[in-house]
Every structure is written in C-alpha cells, then in structure tokens.
Scaffold this active site. Sequence first.
Site, PDB file in Angstrom:
ATOM      1  CG  LEU A   1      49.449  31.955  62.175  1.00 40.04           C
ATOM      2  CD1 LEU A   1      49.927  32.165  63.607  1.00 40.04           C
ATOM      3  CD2 LEU A   1      48.079  32.562  61.964  1.00 40.04           C
ATOM      4  CG  ASP A   2      50.556  36.553  56.587  1.00 34.83           C
ATOM      5  OD1 ASP A   2      50.415  35.580  55.832  1.00 34.83           O
ATOM      6  OD2 ASP A   2      49.858  37.592  56.518  1.00 34.83           O
ATOM      7  NE  ARG A   3      59.202  37.554  57.238  1.00 36.04           N
ATOM      8  CZ  ARG A   3      59.723  38.644  57.814  1.00 36.04           C
ATOM      9  NH1 ARG A   3      60.423  38.547  58.928  1.00 36.04           N
ATOM     10  NH2 ARG A   3      59.568  39.825  57.256  1.00 36.04           N
TER      11      ARG A   3
ATOM     12  CB  THR B   1      50.604  36.722  61.900  1.00 33.02           C
ATOM     13  OG1 THR B   1      50.287  37.729  60.941  1.00 33.02           O
ATOM     14  CG2 THR B   1      49.387  36.483  62.790  1.00 33.02           C
TER      15      THR B   1
ATOM     16  NE  ARG C   1      49.869  41.917  56.557  1.00 33.00           N
ATOM     17  CZ  ARG C   1      51.008  41.518  56.003  1.00 33.00           C
ATOM     18  NH1 ARG C   1      51.224  40.238  55.738  1.00 33.00           N
ATOM     19  NH2 ARG C   1      51.938  42.417  55.696  1.00 33.00           N
TER      20      ARG C   1
END
Length: 293
Positions: free
Chosen positions: A132-134, A136, A231
Amino acid sequence: MEFRWQHTGEPVSMKRFLTKHGISMRLIKAIKHGEGEFRLDGIPQFGEITVENGDYAGIWLPAEGADPEVAVSSVPITVLYEDDHWLVVNKPAGLTSVPGPTNREDTLVNRVKGYLMAQQAENQKPHLITRLDRDTSGLVLVAKHRVAQSMTTWEPVAKTLRKTYLAWVDGQLTPAQGTITAAIGRVGTSPRREVTPAGQDATTKYWVEQTFATATQVKLELVTGRTHQIRVHLSHLGHPLLGDQLYAGPTTLIQRQALHAATLQFHDPFTDQDLQWQAPLPEDLEQLINQLK
C-alpha cells in the site's frame, strides 16, 4: 521446511510435478543451485528426477534467517491473522510498506521483521504479497516463507486473490457503478502518474456506497495493479480522493488520501480453504464520515 504431495497418474518430471503444485520456476532454479533439496519419499534426489505413480514428491528448504541488510523495528504491528504460512496486518496510514532511499529504518517490512524475530519464528524474512502507498491504510498480506510467496503467483491462487478498497472522493460521482479503463504512466520525473496512451493498461471497478453533499464514498476493486492506480483513475474522472495533495484532492477535512484497503480474500493452497479478512476503519476516516454527514 518440507513440502510434499502424492502423485497419481503417469510418470512426470520433477519440474512439471512441482509447477503443477504451485512451485515457481524461480524457486525451482534456486533449489537447483543449492538453496534446498528435491525429495522423493523424503530422500534427497539429484539430476534428472522422475516422479512415479504413488510417490510422495516435493522440496525441502532451510529456514530463512533475518536479512542483515534490513533494519529491525520494534514498533508493534496490528496482526489480524496468522498461521504457519501467512500474516495479515492492518497497516496504519503514514507508514511506508518497504524500505527505500528516504526510509530504511521503520517501514512495515522493518516492523514485521521485528515481530517475527520477537516471536522466534522459524523463518524471519517477510515477503510482502500486497503493498500500500504510505498514506493508505488497511490490509497487507505477508507470506512467511518462500513457498507461500511462490504460491501467490500460481494461477489457481492468483485468480482468487481479491482486494477491495474504500475511498472518499470530491464531488458526487456518477454513474452509481462503473469500470474505469485508462492506461497509466509516468510523465517526466515527478512521482505523480497520469492517464496517458503510452502508459500501461489499467482497469478499476467501482461502486458508489454513499453520497454526501460535497463528497462520495466509493468501494473499488483493482483488476490491474499499477502505481497510484485508484488515485490516478479517480482524479482522471474529476473526482480526486479527499486529502490527496499529489492529485489535487481537497485537504480541508483530512490531511492524507482518504483510501483504505478494506477487504482481502483468496483461496489458501495449504488448507484448501477460502480465507477472508476485513480491516476496521481507522479513527481519521471515521471522523471524516462524521464530518461529511
């Protein structure tokens, strides 16, 4: 660790037998180069190996020690599920998944390594299957050994791996459900991705769950897995995620992208059972919903 299965049918090569049971060619090559053993009825085998009807064939691998190049973090993790093969973690927003140039000391990988070492686990090298993105939050699946990691690329398992996300976007998204198909790529040196004909194919499914005066709560499922895919696709529709500064999302109500990996499910090849998990919403997203109402 030893993994073995009984063969029924005509004689086959060991390589074909193992790939049929989800062992990747990459792992088979590693064993050929001395990182483990091929076994028939528990006995190590070398050279050209044939598996006969009734044989118990498989592999043996030594335990994976902790990678000395990866720092240990003792910050606790939230474990939602654990068995001999899998670890499911609820990642908080603000935590990077893997070490990189700007953070090598305290990422999810560092914390999982610390957890495994504290547990004195047999294998102490975590393999992140989902990332996951930082900023998220939500579910991350971790394989606890190389065979489990290999199994997730095996078609019968890979086809069952399903993740759904919850997102809160700017404006009122219509229609109530749809499929976004638009190629995504990098333009220049910016970390921002864009919809571009020169990019990689990307497909996202979405369903509107709740509409507010100025925002929409959406459930999403990734068909492909491109960087920043949700996104980028929602921004492309003119409905960026609330709090997503990189993609021009409003930051009045929340200071990080309002995106949460909510559910995860797949068919476990070790137990032949369907597994599924759900991550509760973190406090900041609960507060966001209350403000939107």
